[in-house]
Design a protein around this motif. Structure first.
Motif, PDB file in Angstrom:
ATOM      1  N   ILE A 127      14.197   8.096  26.448  1.00  0.00           N
ATOM      2  CA  ILE A 127      13.014   7.582  26.835  1.00  0.00           C
ATOM      3  C   ILE A 127      11.670   7.108  25.935  1.00  0.00           C
ATOM      4  O   ILE A 127      11.422   6.368  26.024  1.00  0.00           O
TER       5      ILE A 127
ATOM      6  N   LEU B  26      17.989  12.830  27.604  1.00  0.00           N
ATOM      7  CA  LEU B  26      17.394  11.565  28.253  1.00  0.00           C
ATOM      8  C   LEU B  26      15.890  11.434  28.026  1.00  0.00           C
ATOM      9  O   LEU B  26      15.173  10.319  27.773  1.00  0.00           O
ATOM     10  N   ASP B  27      15.058  12.758  27.777  1.00  0.00           N
ATOM     11  CA  ASP B  27      13.698  12.553  27.341  1.00  0.00           C
ATOM     12  C   ASP B  27      13.444  12.035  25.987  1.00  0.00           C
ATOM     13  O   ASP B  27      12.697  11.112  25.982  1.00  0.00           O
TER      14      ASP B  27
ATOM     15  N   ALA C 195      11.717   4.646  37.260  1.00  0.00           N
ATOM     16  CA  ALA C 195      12.570   3.801  37.049  1.00  0.00           C
ATOM     17  C   ALA C 195      12.369   2.594  37.866  1.00  0.00           C
ATOM     18  O   ALA C 195      12.454   1.293  37.328  1.00  0.00           O
TER      19      ALA C 195
ATOM     20  N   SER D 223      10.401   3.684  24.707  1.00  0.00           N
ATOM     21  CA  SER D 223       9.157   3.288  24.721  1.00  0.00           C
ATOM     22  C   SER D 223       8.861   2.719  23.619  1.00  0.00           C
ATOM     23  O   SER D 223       7.732   1.771  23.539  1.00  0.00           O
TER      24      SER D 223
ATOM     25  N   ASP E  43       9.424   0.409  36.090  1.00  0.00           N
ATOM     26  CA  ASP E  43      10.095  -0.113  35.025  1.00  0.00           C
ATOM     27  C   ASP E  43      10.950  -1.155  35.434  1.00  0.00           C
ATOM     28  O   ASP E  43      11.021  -2.518  34.643  1.00  0.00           O
TER      29      ASP E  43
ATOM     30  N   ARG F 248      15.080   2.203  29.517  1.00  0.00           N
ATOM     31  CA  ARG F 248      14.475   3.066  29.929  1.00  0.00           C
ATOM     32  C   ARG F 248      14.275   3.250  31.365  1.00  0.00           C
ATOM     33  O   ARG F 248      14.474   4.474  31.962  1.00  0.00           O
TER      34      ARG F 248
ATOM     35  N   LYS G   2      17.632  10.609  35.297  1.00  0.00           N
ATOM     36  CA  LYS G   2      16.884  11.690  35.056  1.00  0.00           C
ATOM     37  C   LYS G   2      16.424  12.082  36.467  1.00  0.00           C
ATOM     38  O   LYS G   2      15.896  13.327  36.628  1.00  0.00           O
TER      39      LYS G   2
ATOM     40  N   ASP H 163      13.731  10.376  37.914  1.00  0.00           N
ATOM     41  CA  ASP H 163      12.398   9.905  38.126  1.00  0.00           C
ATOM     42  C   ASP H 163      12.633   8.277  38.694  1.00  0.00           C
ATOM     43  O   ASP H 163      12.470   7.483  38.086  1.00  0.00           O
TER      44      ASP H 163
ATOM     45  N   LEU I 143      21.151   7.497  25.151  1.00  0.00           N
ATOM     46  CA  LEU I 143      21.236   7.300  26.462  1.00  0.00           C
ATOM     47  C   LEU I 143      23.016   7.411  26.888  1.00  0.00           C
ATOM     48  O   LEU I 143      23.226   8.260  27.735  1.00  0.00           O
TER      49      LEU I 143
ATOM     50  N   ALA J  56      17.245   5.258  31.969  1.00  0.00           N
ATOM     51  CA  ALA J  56      17.569   6.811  31.635  1.00  0.00           C
ATOM     52  C   ALA J  56      16.570   7.321  32.753  1.00  0.00           C
ATOM     53  O   ALA J  56      16.805   8.604  33.016  1.00  0.00           O
ATOM     54  N   LYS J  57      15.460   6.907  33.055  1.00  0.00           N
ATOM     55  CA  LYS J  57      14.578   7.558  34.223  1.00  0.00           C
ATOM     56  C   LYS J  57      15.415   7.751  35.633  1.00  0.00           C
ATOM     57  O   LYS J  57      15.204   8.867  36.116  1.00  0.00           O
TER      58      LYS J  57
END
Length: 416
Positions: free
Chosen positions: A172, A168-169, A214, A176, A217, A201, A208, A210, A145, A204-205
């Motif tokens: 993540i 980033l993927d 995000a 996880s 989480d 996570r 990105k 998302d 990250l 990171a989302k």
């Protein structure tokens, strides 16, 4: 002549003894190198706990240094240091031949990722609940990250260049893994790691784009959760075990609190010129403002928290009223007057970012903010304006760090 004859005689006797000893045994002249270990003699699976702890400690070291360099880059701190390579970060004009970029930034954070891989590659018992896998996965993810948020591109284990989205993927994925294994481990340590991975996570989302992921989480993070990186005051190993922000503030005097952060706010504390306990390594215009947020070699650094999850949720929601509610709560909690600025979406988001800046000062978050929403970060010198120290020219246009030349030159999968 008499002395020369005596020396020659002693040499001849010594040679004869060596030859005689060699004739019956080589033990006399055999030297064992204690630093060389035959990998075939080591059961790495039995050393998983040490390897996982190494991954975590590698991240503790890297986080300290990246928080400092990111602080210079994002103007949380002025560079009160003479190193040209460090001033390049303050100038936001970093070359790939910058030696500090290689040794104090890239090498440290890439070492975290590689150490985590060493644990992930082991044949561990009970892999779905193994605490060592939870620890290594979580900190490997935090390393990834940090690469994604601070560097313009990435690479793991001599891979081809990776885009920010690809890094980033990967983060993540490993967050996880850390979350699932830590939660299934169900010890206090495992649960703490799983919650730290959950915050990571979510971060990171958000980075990105998302927002829904995000927010989901962030909502799962328990109230009052905090995970701190621990440091110790070890005079014999301060580079590895102690808080580097303290060292660079009080031993070297290289970090000076930047003007915008010199507020009457308990989240960013400092000593003003004339009251500092160290001199700046390089005198800076306006004087040296010595941070005291990290007041000792043993001061912890916050890694993940419910507070950060709340900021992530508010930003991800895009809901101005939710953002204003968090702004009001945090200003009140820190004895600040209520926000009285504009309430359009862009202005409120900027104020949310301002509060984030105070909350997570020198914790390695601000470069991510700059890249995620540049228009919301109004506390930095615009490109093309003069650097705060005379004689350096104007601030550059970097928005992230290049990979250092040793990485791109020696990585066989990078285009040449």
């Amino acid at each position: 002549m008499k002395n020369l004859r005596r020396a020659a005689k002693r040499t001849a006797i010594g040679s004869a003894l060596l030859l005689g000893a060699a004739g019956c045994s080589d033990k006399f002249i055999t030297v064992t190198n204690p630093d060389v270990i035959d990998a075939s003699t080591v059961d790495f699976n039995s050393r998983a706990a040490e390897l996982a702890a190494t991954t975590q400690q590698n991240y503790a070291v890297a986080l300290g240094w990246l928080s400092i360099y990111g602080g210079w880059f994002s103007e949380e701190a002025n560079v009160s240091d003479t190193f040209p390579t460090r001033n390049e970060f303050g100038l936001r004009n970093i070359t790939d031949q910058n030696t500090s970029l290689n040794t104090e930034v890239w090498t440290l954070i890439s070492r975290v990722v590689q150490a985590g891989k060493a644990v992930a590659d082991l044949d561990l018992p009970n892999p779905t609940t193994n605490i060592n896998l939870a620890r290594a996965s979580t900190f490997r993810a935090f390393g990834m990250l940090q690469i994604a948020t601070d560097f313009c591109q990435g690479s793991f284990s001599s891979s081809a260049p990776l885009t920010t989205a690809q890094v980033l993927d990967s983060a993540i994925f490993w967050f996880s893994k850390g979350y699932d294994v830590g939660k299934a481990n169900n010890t206090a340590d495992g649960i703490a790691l799983s919650n730290a991975a959950l915050v990571g996570r979510a971060r990171a989302k958000l980075q990105k784009g998302d927002n829904a992921g995000a927010a989901a989480d962030a909502a799962l993070v328990p109230a009052d959760f905090v995970f701190n990186m621990r440091y110790t005051d070890d005079a014999g190993n301060r580079g590895r075990l102690s808080n580097i922000q303290w060292q660079m503030s009080f031993d070297r005097g290289a970090i000076s609190v930047a003007p915008w952060y010199r507020q009457d706010d308990p989240r960013v504390t400092y000593r003003v010129p004339g009251q500092t306990t160290a001199n700046p390594q390089d005198p800076v215009p306006g004087g040296f403002y010595q941070q005291t947020k990290f007041p000792s070699y043993a001061a912890p650094v916050r890694l993940a928290s419910k507070l950060e999850a709340n900021y992530i949720a508010a930003e991800a929601s895009g809901d101005v009223q939710a953002q204003l509610a968090l702004i009001a709560a945090r200003r009140s909690a820190n004895g600040r007057p209520a926000y009285s600025g504009p309430t359009d979406a862009a202005s409120v988001k900027t104020e949310l970012y301002n509060q984030r800046a105070l909350e997570f000062y020198l914790e390695g978050r601000r470069v991510a903010d700059m890249r995620r929403s540049p228009s919301s970060v109004t506390t930095i010198t615009p490109a093309g304006q003069p650097y705060f120290k005379p004689g350096y020219g104007n601030v550059g246009t970097n928005t992230c760090y290049p990979l250092p030349r040793p990485e791109t030159d020696n990585n066989p999968n990078f285009p040449k």
